[in-house]
Design an enzyme around this catalytic site. Structure first.
Site, PDB file in Angstrom:
ATOM      1  N   SER A 659       0.661  -8.888   2.837  1.00 56.85           N
ATOM      2  CA  SER A 659      -0.118  -8.693   4.055  1.00 56.85           C
ATOM      3  C   SER A 659       0.665  -9.228   5.261  1.00 56.85           C
ATOM      4  O   SER A 659       1.733  -8.729   5.578  1.00 56.85           O
ATOM      5  CB  SER A 659      -1.497  -9.350   3.909  1.00 56.85           C
ATOM      6  OG  SER A 659      -2.374  -8.954   4.929  1.00 56.85           O
ATOM      7  N   ASP A 732      -5.573   1.129   0.594  1.00 53.79           N
ATOM      8  CA  ASP A 732      -5.746  -0.156   1.290  1.00 53.79           C
ATOM      9  C   ASP A 732      -6.987  -0.117   2.184  1.00 53.79           C
ATOM     10  O   ASP A 732      -7.186   0.825   2.940  1.00 53.79           O
ATOM     11  CB  ASP A 732      -4.511  -0.452   2.142  1.00 53.79           C
ATOM     12  CG  ASP A 732      -4.409  -1.919   2.545  1.00 53.79           C
ATOM     13  OD1 ASP A 732      -5.445  -2.505   2.919  1.00 53.79           O
ATOM     14  OD2 ASP A 732      -3.305  -2.474   2.493  1.00 53.79           O
ATOM     15  N   HIS A 766      -6.326  -3.533  -0.796  1.00 50.70           N
ATOM     16  CA  HIS A 766      -5.393  -4.514  -0.218  1.00 50.70           C
ATOM     17  C   HIS A 766      -4.953  -5.552  -1.252  1.00 50.70           C
ATOM     18  O   HIS A 766      -3.814  -5.996  -1.240  1.00 50.70           O
ATOM     19  CB  HIS A 766      -6.064  -5.210   0.968  1.00 50.70           C
ATOM     20  CG  HIS A 766      -5.114  -5.987   1.823  1.00 50.70           C
ATOM     21  ND1 HIS A 766      -4.039  -5.412   2.464  1.00 50.70           N
ATOM     22  CD2 HIS A 766      -5.063  -7.306   2.141  1.00 50.70           C
ATOM     23  CE1 HIS A 766      -3.366  -6.342   3.135  1.00 50.70           C
ATOM     24  NE2 HIS A 766      -3.962  -7.489   2.951  1.00 50.70           N
TER      25      HIS A 766
END
Length: 791
Positions: A659, A732, A766
């Protein structure tokens, strides 16, 4: 360059598994999670598979208004299920298998009854969600409802105060059919308008996109409310509507319900759709409409800005039926000057009298916590200064005293949290007896972590330290104070090789009795060397990281120079002192996960995990004003520190992150020559695609275009010549980290001649969940690191 041979134009390969050393650690059996009731006399063990499967991720899914739900089973498609339950009394030695559980159990939403004699949970079948109850004394489960509950908006049931019945949300009896947008021809274009008002909306995922989405959203969120007893008898309370939140008053006589309204939005998620909040009696009659919130697409800039109108509306836990809520006094706009930012009100049922002003905050209201005495604790905060204040408010005379005023990132001065108890309504409140309250703290200090218990005098606010943990070669966490007068507490203990377990301890005799005895599932790395190292950045900021060395590495001779892997995540601070504080502990259990490089200690690598990467912006300067030079300084300091210890070959250093850590990795490879390669997972690389803020950046692109452009690795793709492995889930769901970010960055790098590989993981959001994908990620990383650092 020989390395480029590693990358073909396109690779069509099947799922792979990592090398034996890593697979042994990754393919493990997850120990159960522990749930205890408030009295801490019952222990529930919940078991679940270590990973989901690709089949789990391939279920039906609709993405609507910020939700991801299974339209067949009517529950979140990302739900993590347990598949078994065991229970036992705290003082017993053996767990008892719960009998009569549903076959192929998919257990979620577990909760104790108010009298804590029963345990409720939902079970998801192939067709829907059903409600079950466990009798704790007999350890036997029974089904209460059919599989027609609606959990698309969260927990689909509430215990009534009698512990013998529930309020449930069910699917409407005459539910409309869902629309397949791919099959229906459009009847016109999609049109959105703007009315000229300025707003600051981030880039949200899974939003509504068209009229078909709107209709499906309405269908999937609509439910009816029923009362059901333990024998399954149903009584309808409310007809069909989009009930987003339900809560019972402490005395159980009123139901607070928030109902989603139209018009819906295509630019913000359902939390900002219009809503009406109602209070009903237990016969379903309307008592009062207590709030109306319009569509909220327009928000002032800044993390301390809020919407106007009543917000944070909840039941007061120390009163039979009183609501509390806050309203902004500054229009919700943090840029406006105001003596007081928020006003807090209380409103007593049946709401015939006007709400009463309860407290005014000089910063943004955070919350109010109630006690079992005539006190309340009100907290406020302000993002720009990172300040938090907490007031002890005497409800008899309205006097308030500040007992906590600090930078909330200053972990060394954190006073801890108050110990709680259940009051006469079964609600959690701060335990205050005899003018005393008790605080449990994590105990981070410049000299290490020492969890503590303080006794605070309510009148004077003076504290007396009752207990400081000083375990040697182990870490202790304080879970609860069981009996203050007898000195009985509940703790956890762990060490690098000891899996975290629960203990009942007497702080007067210092004797501890094990409550659980979970074995270490990672025996193969129990002898890995582990140390929290401290070092300085070139501007004097103190940094830390947890260093791991292979078990058989000779730390005295240091003949072999190891390749080093650094895993990190940047964090923003307003001053250098708090940026230099550490929450790492040598005695944390060594828990390898796909979210770090710790696995590679088994392959002969040195690993610096959770390396501190603070980005500091003091005074009126924002952290991101100097993001790149601070990022590079953090990395240089980390490499220098481990190299100074004599363990590594500094020409063989890799960096990685997930991330914002992926964003960090791409920038480090672009703007420094410190690393031989990097691994960036599920990141964002072009900040112009998140133009109204990202991470902790409050300014928009048009305020500071130079910041957005400078910080974007995509804008400097021509400078990036270091091998990079890009990994991203192809579904995601995180704001800003669209899969497109990785696809476009890869395309730019490839066309500009950078050595880069992209791996897109089917069905993954994610955070990665499927075993097939996780093992393949580990294989990809292993192959990449071996190629870059060892061959």
């Amino acid at each position: 360059m020989a390395f480029l041979n590693f990358y073909d134009a396109q690779e069509n390969i099947n799922y792979q598994k990592p090398s034996a050393e890593i697979l042994k650690l990754a393919d493990y059996e997850r120990p159960p999670s522990v749930l205890m009731n408030s009295k801490k006399d019952w222990v529930v063990f919940t078991y679940r598979p270590t990973y989901k499967t690709l089949e789990d991720l391939s279920q039906n899914e609709m993405k609507l208004g910020g939700l991801r739900i299974n339209p067949v089973t009517n529950i979140s498609s990302s739900m993590i299920y347990s598949n078994n339950l065991k229970i036992r009394k705290l003082h017993d030695k053996n767990e008892i298998q719960v009998k009569n559980l549903p076959s192929h159990s998919k257990i979620a939403y577990i909760s104790f009854s108010p009298d804590e004699k029963k345990l409720a949970f939902t079970n998801t079948t192939a067709k829907g969600v059903e409600l079950w109850v466990v009798d704790m004394e007999t350890a036997s489960a029974q089904k209460i409802t059919a599989d027609n509950l609606n959990a698309n908006l969260g927990m689909p049931y509430l215990w009534n105060n009698d512990s013998q019945s529930f309020l449930i949300r069910t699917l409407p009896q005459n539910r409309a059919a869902l629309i397949n947008a791919d099959e229906d021809l459009p009847t016109g274009p999609i049109v959105s308008t703007a009315d000229g008002k300025v707003s600051q909306n981030r880039t949200y995922q899974d939003l509504l996109k068209n009229p078909q989405d709107e209709k499906n959203f309405e269908t999937l969120t609509a439910s009816e409310i029923y009362n059901v007893n333990l024998t399954g008898n149903l009584k309808k309370l409310k007809d069909q509507d989009m009930y987003a939140g339900l809560s019972l008053s402490p005395d159980g006589k009123y139901l607070l319900a928030t109902i989603i309204k139209k018009p819906f939005s295509y630019i913000v998620p359902l939390s900002r759709f219009p809503s009406t909040t109602m209070v009903y009696d237990m016969n379903g009659n309307t008592v009062k409409t207590v709030n109306d919130v319009p569509l909220n697409e327009i928000m002032p800039k800044g993390f301390s800005s809020v919407r106007t109108g009543k917000r944070e509306m909840t039941w007061r836990s120390d009163a039979p039926a009183t609501l509390t809520y806050a309203e902004a006094l500054d229009g919700g706009d943090q840029s406006k000057t105001a003596e007081y930012r928020d006003e807090v009100f209380t409103w007593e049922a049946p709401f015939t009298a006007a709400p009463k002003s309860f407290f005014k905050t000089k910063q943004r209201y955070k919350d109010v916590v109630w006690t079992n005495d005539h006190y309340a604790i009100v907290s406020e905060g302000w993002y720009d200064t990172r300040n938090t204040k907490s007031y002890l408010l005497d409800l008899n005379n309205g006097e308030s005293k500040v007992f906590d005023d600090r930078n909330y990132q200053d972990v060394y001065s954190d006073p801890g949290h108050f110990n709680t108890t259940k009051n006469q309504y079964g609600k959690s409140v701060v335990d205050m007896k005899g003018g005393k309250a008790y605080l449990i703290g994590d105990g981070f200090t410049k000299d290490g972590q020492h969890p503590f218990i303080d006794e605070m005098d309510i009148k004077s606010l003076k504290k007396k330290r009752l207990y400081t943990s000083d375990l040697k070669n182990a870490k202790e966490g304080i879970v609860d104070i069981l009996n203050p007068s007898r000195g009985e507490i509940l703790t956890t203990q762990q060490s690098p090789s000891q899996y975290p377990n629960y203990f009942k301890k007497n702080i007067k005799s210092n004797k501890a009795e094990a409550v659980t005895n979970f074995a270490n599932p990672f025996e193969s790395i129990k002898d890995v060397y582990k140390e929290v190292i401290t070092y300085k950045r070139n501007d004097g900021v103190t940094l830390t990281g947890t260093l791991y060395l292979p078990a058989n590495y000779d730390r005295k001779a240091k003949k072999e120079k190891l390749p080093l892997l650094i895993w990190a995540y940047p964090r923003e601070y307003k001053d250098k002192d708090t940026a230099g504080q550490s929450t790492q502990n040598d005695n944390d259990f060594t828990f390898p996960t796909y979210g770090s490089f710790v696995y590679w200690t088994a392959k002969g690598y040195a690993v610096l995990d959770n390396a501190a990467f603070p980005i500091v912006g003091e005074g009126k300067t924002e952290p991101n004003d100097t993001f790149i030079p601070q990022l590079v300084a953090n990395a240089a300091a980390a490499i220098d520190a481990v190299d100074h210890l004599g363990y590594i070959d500094r020409k063989k250093v890799a960096v990685g992150g997930h991330s914002y850590g992926a964003f960090m990795t791409a920038n480090l490879l672009t703007h420094s020559n410190l690393f031989a390669c990097g691994i960036a997972r599920s990141g964002a690389y072009n900040r112009t695609l998140t133009p109204f803020g990202f991470q902790s950046e409050q300014r928009n692109y048009w305020d500071v275009p130079e910041i957005y452009n400078t910080m974007s690795p995509f804008m400097h793709a021509d400078k990036m010549k270091t091998p990079l492995l890009l990994i991203h889930g192809d579904a995601d769901n995180n704001p800003g980290t669209f899969t497109l970010q990785t696809e476009r960055y890869f395309q730019a790098l490839k066309n500009l001649g950078a050595p880069v590989k992209m791996v897109l993981l089917p069905k993954e959001a994610h955070s990665y969940q499927a075993k097939e994908n996780i093992l393949h990620v580990l294989w990809e990383q292993d192959q990449f690191l071996e190629k870059c650092l060892k061959k």
